[in-house]
Design a protein around this motif. Structure first.
Motif, PDB file in Angstrom:
ATOM      1  N   LEU A   6       0.827  -1.208   0.000  1.00 31.80           N
ATOM      2  CA  LEU A   6       0.000   0.000   0.000  1.00 31.80           C
ATOM      3  C   LEU A   6       0.865   1.264   0.000  1.00 31.80           C
ATOM      4  O   LEU A   6       0.573   2.235  -0.705  1.00 31.80           O
ATOM      5  N   ARG A   7       1.952   1.241   0.788  1.00 27.68           N
ATOM      6  CA  ARG A   7       2.845   2.411   0.825  1.00 27.68           C
ATOM      7  C   ARG A   7       3.503   2.636  -0.534  1.00 27.68           C
ATOM      8  O   ARG A   7       3.630   3.765  -1.004  1.00 27.68           O
ATOM      9  N   PHE A   8       3.945   1.543  -1.153  1.00 26.93           N
ATOM     10  CA  PHE A   8       4.585   1.664  -2.467  1.00 26.93           C
ATOM     11  C   PHE A   8       3.609   2.224  -3.492  1.00 26.93           C
ATOM     12  O   PHE A   8       3.934   3.151  -4.245  1.00 26.93           O
ATOM     13  N   ALA A   9       2.389   1.669  -3.537  1.00 30.11           N
ATOM     14  CA  ALA A   9       1.412   2.108  -4.523  1.00 30.11           C
ATOM     15  C   ALA A   9       1.029   3.574  -4.313  1.00 30.11           C
ATOM     16  O   ALA A   9       0.857   4.332  -5.277  1.00 30.11           O
ATOM     17  N   ALA A  10       0.891   3.985  -3.049  1.00 26.92           N
ATOM     18  CA  ALA A  10       0.548   5.383  -2.765  1.00 26.92           C
ATOM     19  C   ALA A  10       1.664   6.325  -3.222  1.00 26.92           C
ATOM     20  O   ALA A  10       1.413   7.386  -3.816  1.00 26.92           O
ATOM     21  N   ALA A  11       2.928   5.934  -2.963  1.00 29.86           N
ATOM     22  CA  ALA A  11       4.058   6.757  -3.400  1.00 29.86           C
ATOM     23  C   ALA A  11       4.140   6.806  -4.926  1.00 29.86           C
ATOM     24  O   ALA A  11       4.427   7.857  -5.512  1.00 29.86           O
ATOM     25  N   LEU A  12       3.881   5.667  -5.579  1.00 32.66           N
ATOM     26  CA  LEU A  12       3.905   5.616  -7.037  1.00 32.66           C
ATOM     27  C   LEU A  12       2.826   6.533  -7.615  1.00 32.66           C
ATOM     28  O   LEU A  12       3.083   7.284  -8.567  1.00 32.66           O
ATOM     29  N   GLY A 280      -0.584 -16.018 -14.487  1.00 30.62           N
ATOM     30  CA  GLY A 280       0.040 -14.845 -13.894  1.00 30.62           C
ATOM     31  C   GLY A 280      -0.515 -13.587 -14.537  1.00 30.62           C
ATOM     32  O   GLY A 280      -1.144 -13.637 -15.605  1.00 30.62           O
ATOM     33  N   TYR A 281      -0.240 -12.455 -13.891  1.00 28.34           N
ATOM     34  CA  TYR A 281      -0.880 -11.214 -14.314  1.00 28.34           C
ATOM     35  C   TYR A 281       0.103 -10.046 -14.176  1.00 28.34           C
ATOM     36  O   TYR A 281       1.036 -10.104 -13.382  1.00 28.34           O
ATOM     37  N   HIS A 282      -0.171  -8.983 -14.925  1.00 31.34           N
ATOM     38  CA  HIS A 282       0.586  -7.744 -14.740  1.00 31.34           C
ATOM     39  C   HIS A 282      -0.275  -6.584 -15.206  1.00 31.34           C
ATOM     40  O   HIS A 282      -1.282  -6.770 -15.887  1.00 31.34           O
ATOM     41  N   GLY A 283       0.117  -5.394 -14.828  1.00 29.80           N
ATOM     42  CA  GLY A 283      -0.649  -4.198 -15.112  1.00 29.80           C
ATOM     43  C   GLY A 283      -0.916  -3.373 -13.865  1.00 29.80           C
ATOM     44  O   GLY A 283      -1.358  -2.231 -13.954  1.00 29.80           O
ATOM     45  N   GLY A 284      -0.626  -3.958 -12.688  1.00 28.72           N
ATOM     46  CA  GLY A 284      -0.930  -3.304 -11.427  1.00 28.72           C
ATOM     47  C   GLY A 284       0.174  -2.412 -10.913  1.00 28.72           C
ATOM     48  O   GLY A 284       1.150  -2.108 -11.609  1.00 28.72           O
ATOM     49  N   ALA A 285       0.019  -2.012  -9.640  1.00 24.79           N
ATOM     50  CA  ALA A 285       0.916  -1.025  -9.029  1.00 24.79           C
ATOM     51  C   ALA A 285       1.723  -1.603  -7.882  1.00 24.79           C
ATOM     52  O   ALA A 285       2.121  -0.875  -6.973  1.00 24.79           O
ATOM     53  N   THR A 286       1.997  -2.911  -7.892  1.00 23.77           N
ATOM     54  CA  THR A 286       2.816  -3.521  -6.844  1.00 23.77           C
ATOM     55  C   THR A 286       4.289  -3.417  -7.207  1.00 23.77           C
ATOM     56  O   THR A 286       4.645  -3.270  -8.388  1.00 23.77           O
ATOM     57  N   PRO A 287       5.183  -3.526  -6.218  1.00 20.29           N
ATOM     58  CA  PRO A 287       6.616  -3.529  -6.540  1.00 20.29           C
ATOM     59  C   PRO A 287       6.990  -4.661  -7.493  1.00 20.29           C
ATOM     60  O   PRO A 287       7.880  -4.492  -8.336  1.00 20.29           O
TER      61      PRO A 287
END
Length: 481
Positions: A6-12, A280-287
């Motif tokens: 959550l912290r990473f996504a908020a900073a991004l 598997g998936y991609h497109g999100g805001a995780t590290p």
């Protein structure tokens, strides 16, 4: 982990509202659209270079691969000796981030678009010699029986080929589309990667390894994931036609290329998807999706360019499970110990140079500018270094500048581990960066292997050193010569 995500996504999300490739936070983070101009082209201009794009390989999985490069003769280098990372374009999907990486500017497109813009990129065109080439996994890197690489690719990677060659390897992304990528990450498992690296080593090319984006498996800590079918978009992003939920963030700004002015909504956690279930998936805001590898490797026989240094990443002391072994009583005879098998596995996040000589072909010498040794001595260390046979060996190896405190510490580490120690364990005991261990063990071999007898043996593939204490006692402590 969920709180960290959550912290990473908020900073991004906050930075993406205004951030560009010129103001990426952190000294070792490079936006993918700046990678050609800042990393690949300068290295290609200095020598020759191969840029490898491992489609779908995030930064964390790459650490399983990085320790395998020395087996092919490569040594990792970095600016100021630091490993870098890349930051994907948003959302983290192939048509956005891979296109931006290979075009050298924020861009959306397919393979044909990437190839045209790669060859036309101003920085790439500034290179002397033949026009740079870009090869995609299909159709360019698929070979017939008995071929390691297609003839066109092998010719481009040779010394007569362009200064810069780029190759896209799709193995990881393909495996994830069909099901979980469950095998250990290994160079030989990743399609044409091993053949590309061998060709680059033969031609003396620097290798830059990166990716367009990473991936998640779509499952949480409970082993399950959630499918939330709302709006239009992809597996892990939606057009921003609503406010984000608590486990999502709104991404918009100059580096967010889909979703128009309103931007996109992306998951901040790895167990949420907007599509049907697959591997598997991609497109999100995780590290895992946003941070990608950006590692540079020096081929054998080529000097490290100015401004670059060997990368030294030493695991903490507890990584070596034998490190807690209690040193024997220095008064009592050294007990025979069972050989330890607890050396770091291939997933350890460290890389060790496999060279045994300096670029000029001279014998390795010890480097004094390192921390002091901290390992305990073997009980027979003093008797060894004062023996007549050892003093003769020491005089013969004088120009290698052996430092006895490090020799004592390394032998103590070997003794404490039953005769076998990893490069990492020796680095910790002798107080030196791990990239200097290969040269140091060459000094040990010169000192202790009288007449070629293997008191010290080194396995540079597994990065282990073995001590034959019986032979050492025969050669040095019992009047042998």
């Amino acid at each position: 982990r969920r709180a960290g995500n959550l912290r990473f996504a908020a900073a991004l999300a906050q930075w993406s509202g205004h951030g560009t490739a010129t103001d990426v936070p952190g000294e070792s983070l490079v936006a993918v659209e700046a990678l050609l101009e800042q990393v690949a082209v300068p290295l290609a201009a200095a020598e020759r270079a191969l840029l490898v794009v491992l489609d779908g390989c995030g930064l964390a999985p790459f650490l399983e691969l990085v320790a395998q490069f020395p087996s092919l003769g490569f040594a990792e280098i970095g600016r100021a000796g630091r490993r870098a990372a890349g930051l994907a374009a948003l959302p983290t999907v192939t048509e956005v981030s891979r296109s931006s990486l290979l075009c050298g500017e924020l861009s959306i497109g397919n393979a044909d678009h990437e190839r045209r813009h790669f060859e036309a990129n101003p920085a790439v065109r500034s290179l002397a010699g033949p026009t740079a080439r870009l090869f995609h996994h299909r159709p360019h890197l698929v070979t017939g029986i008995g071929q390691s690489l297609p003839a066109e690719v092998a010719l481009a990677l040779s010394t007569s080929g362009p200064q810069l060659v780029a190759a896209v390897v799709n193995t990881i992304d393909d495996e994830l589309s069909r099901g979980d990528f469950t095998r250990e990450y290994a160079i030989e498992h990743l399609g044409p990667l091993q053949a590309l690296l061998r060709a680059a080593a033969d031609a003396g090319r620097f290798v830059v390894v990166t990716a367009d984006h990473g991936h998640v498996l779509g499952v949480g800590l409970d082993g399950r994931g959630e499918a939330r079918r709302t709006g239009e978009g992809g597996d892990r992003w939606r057009d921003a036609d609503r406010a984000p939920d608590a486990d999502e963030v709104l991404l918009r700004g100059p580096r967010v290329l889909l979703g128009g002015d309103t931007g996109v909504i992306a998951p901040a956690q790895d167990d949420l998807r907007y599509s049907a279930k697959h591997g598997g998936y991609h497109g999100g805001a995780t590290p895992e999706e946003c941070l990608v590898p950006l590692s540079v490797f020096r081929p054998p026989g080529v000097d490290t360019p100015a401004g670059w240094e060997p990368v030294s990443v030493a695991p903490p002391g507890w990584w070596d499970l034998a490190a807690a072994a209690v040193a024997p009583d220095p008064v009592a005879p050294a007990p025979k110990k069972r050989r330890s098998k607890s050396t770091p596995g291939p997933s350890q996040p460290g890389l060790f140079d496999d060279d045994q000589t300096t670029p000029g072909g001279t014998e390795p010498t010890e480097q004094p500018d390192a921390p002091s040794p901290s390992g305990a001595e073997a009980p027979w260390a003093e008797q060894l270094v004062t023996s007549e046979a050892f003093q003769l060996q020491l005089e013969a190896a004088k120009r290698m500048n052996p430092q006895l405190d490090r020799v004592r510490a390394a032998l103590g580490a070997l003794d404490a581990r039953g005769g076998t120690a990893s490069f990492t364990a020796l680095a910790q005991a002798a107080g030196m960066p791990v990239d200097r261990v290969p040269g140091f063990v060459s000094v040990l071999e010169r000192l202790l292997n009288v007449d070629g007898y293997g008191v010290i043996t080194v396995d540079r593939t597994t990065q282990e050193v073995r001590l034959d204490e019986t032979l050492l006692r025969t050669q040095f402590l019992e009047g042998g010569s």
